[in-house]
Design a protein around this motif. Structure first.
Motif, PDB file in Angstrom:
ATOM      1  N   TYR A 127       0.877  -1.229   0.079  1.00  0.00           N
ATOM      2  CA  TYR A 127       0.009  -0.040  -0.056  1.00  0.00           C
ATOM      3  C   TYR A 127       0.940   1.106  -0.057  1.00  0.00           C
ATOM      4  O   TYR A 127       1.944   1.365   0.844  1.00  0.00           O
ATOM      5  CB  TYR A 127      -0.828   0.003   1.155  1.00  0.00           C
ATOM      6  N   LEU A 128       0.633   2.172  -1.203  1.00  0.00           N
ATOM      7  CA  LEU A 128       1.691   3.410  -1.200  1.00  0.00           C
ATOM      8  C   LEU A 128       0.902   4.440  -1.292  1.00  0.00           C
ATOM      9  O   LEU A 128      -0.238   4.593  -2.280  1.00  0.00           O
ATOM     10  CB  LEU A 128       2.583   2.830  -2.331  1.00  0.00           C
ATOM     11  N   THR A 129       1.226   5.528  -0.613  1.00  0.00           N
ATOM     12  CA  THR A 129       0.393   6.879  -1.030  1.00  0.00           C
ATOM     13  C   THR A 129       1.418   7.852  -1.086  1.00  0.00           C
ATOM     14  O   THR A 129       2.574   7.917  -0.673  1.00  0.00           O
ATOM     15  CB  THR A 129      -0.359   7.371   0.088  1.00  0.00           C
ATOM     16  N   LEU A 130       1.348   8.636  -2.264  1.00  0.00           N
ATOM     17  CA  LEU A 130       2.445   9.549  -2.985  1.00  0.00           C
ATOM     18  C   LEU A 130       1.926  10.719  -3.124  1.00  0.00           C
ATOM     19  O   LEU A 130       0.802  11.024  -3.554  1.00  0.00           O
ATOM     20  CB  LEU A 130       3.078   9.001  -4.271  1.00  0.00           C
ATOM     21  N   PHE A 131       2.514  11.878  -3.121  1.00  0.00           N
ATOM     22  CA  PHE A 131       1.831  13.127  -3.446  1.00  0.00           C
ATOM     23  C   PHE A 131       2.764  13.735  -4.732  1.00  0.00           C
ATOM     24  O   PHE A 131       3.921  13.435  -4.985  1.00  0.00           O
ATOM     25  CB  PHE A 131       1.922  14.176  -2.349  1.00  0.00           C
ATOM     26  N   PHE A 132       1.842  14.509  -5.317  1.00  0.00           N
ATOM     27  CA  PHE A 132       2.413  15.258  -6.545  1.00  0.00           C
ATOM     28  C   PHE A 132       2.379  16.847  -6.216  1.00  0.00           C
ATOM     29  O   PHE A 132       1.336  17.292  -6.014  1.00  0.00           O
ATOM     30  CB  PHE A 132       1.920  14.955  -7.900  1.00  0.00           C
ATOM     31  N   PRO A 133       3.576  17.379  -6.358  1.00  0.00           N
ATOM     32  CA  PRO A 133       3.527  18.926  -5.982  1.00  0.00           C
ATOM     33  C   PRO A 133       3.155  20.029  -6.957  1.00  0.00           C
ATOM     34  O   PRO A 133       3.843  20.800  -7.411  1.00  0.00           O
ATOM     35  CB  PRO A 133       5.073  19.166  -5.530  1.00  0.00           C
TER      36      PRO A 133
END
Ligand SMILES: C[S@@+](CC[C@H](N)C(=O)[O-])C[C@H]1O[C@@H](n2cnc3c(N)ncnc32)[C@H](O)[C@@H]1O
Length: 245
Positions: A127-133
């Motif tokens: 399970y992976l959560t990533l953000f995009f700036p």
């Protein structure tokens, strides 16, 4: 300047999350862990226990792994039933039914492809959560200058302020964020200041899919913006359920 999650960055961590009023990741992690009840899962970067504590309370068999001694101490004090190992994941050996890496902890890791390959040796579900700036890329947040980020009133009546300064290199997916934490007394005088620096990697959709393919992961579910908003909105936060292939 320290590299993070000690001092004010640790003790104010949860207050700043609350002040942001972002949707919680907890239901998304619970959904992912649903099919794995009773089997031990690893939570990398479990922090102050903000999400780990409620997961353990809900009956999930989740082991926390946290490299900041101050965050681990806060977690153990608040959620004594949630077990936390104080260790950097890159030095940790083990096999798990699944691994969860919420928030953007994975983006703090050097060499993402190597780390994704290593993750697939420890579990076959991730399970992976990533953000995009987007705000930094679009210039909504100005580069190379301090700007106000968040402020909280502390239980003592003092205030904790966070200012941020960033440098972004879009071509290579690099974002360096400096954080300046200021403690002010009730009259607004500065009591103490601390600075930290964070080096983050970010990925376009295409780059991420490529990286996952090369490191042997397949996406089985993708949730945008923590399940809020509609399909036409920019994706600031992407949550992925992956299986090793
Ligand atoms: C963005 S915070 C998220 C904390 C927690 N997951 C939450 O959402 O409240 C990242 C956390 O990961 C920890 N961390 C960063 N790199 C790590 C590593 N290589 N091994 C273990 N923990 C790590 C940091 O100390 C910090 O507590």
């Amino acid at each position: 300047m320290n590299s993070g999650y000690e001092g004010f960055e640790a003790s104010w961590h949860d207050l700043f999350w609350e002040a942001e009023e972002a949707p919680s990741e907890l239901p998304l992690i619970e959904k992912f862990l649903e099919d794995r009840k009773g089997r031990c899962c690893l939570y990398i970067g479990s922090g102050s226990g903000r999400l780990l504590g409620p997961l353990v309370t809900a009956g999930h068999d989740v082991l926390g792994l946290e490299c900041s001694s101050e965050m681990a101490r806060l977690s153990r004090a608040r959620f004594p039933d949630a077990k936390v190992l104080e260790e950097e994941w890159q030095n940790h050996e083990g096999k798990y039914a699944a691994i969860v890496i919420p928030a953007f902890t994975f983006q703090l890791f050097l060499d993402p492809q190597k780390q994704l390959a290593r993750l697939s040796e420890q579990a076959d579900a991730l399970y992976l959560t990533l953000f995009f700036p987007w705000a930094e890329i679009s210039g909504d947040l100005p580069p190379n200058e301090w700007y106000f980020d968040r402020k909280v009133v502390l239980p003592t009546g003092e205030t904790g302020e966070l200012e941020t300064q960033h440098k972004i290199k879009e071509q290579i997916g690099s974002l360096v964020r400096k954080h300046r934490y200021t403690l002010r007394d009730a009259s607004g005088n500065i009591v103490k200041r601390e600075e930290t620096v964070q080096r983050l990697r970010f990925f376009t959709d295409v780059a991420l899919k490529n990286l996952l393919k090369k490191s042997g992961w397949k996406i089985i579910n993708e949730i945008n913006n923590l399940g809020e908003g509609d399909d036409n909105e920019l994706v600031y936060v992407a949550t992925l359920h992956l299986i090793a292939v």
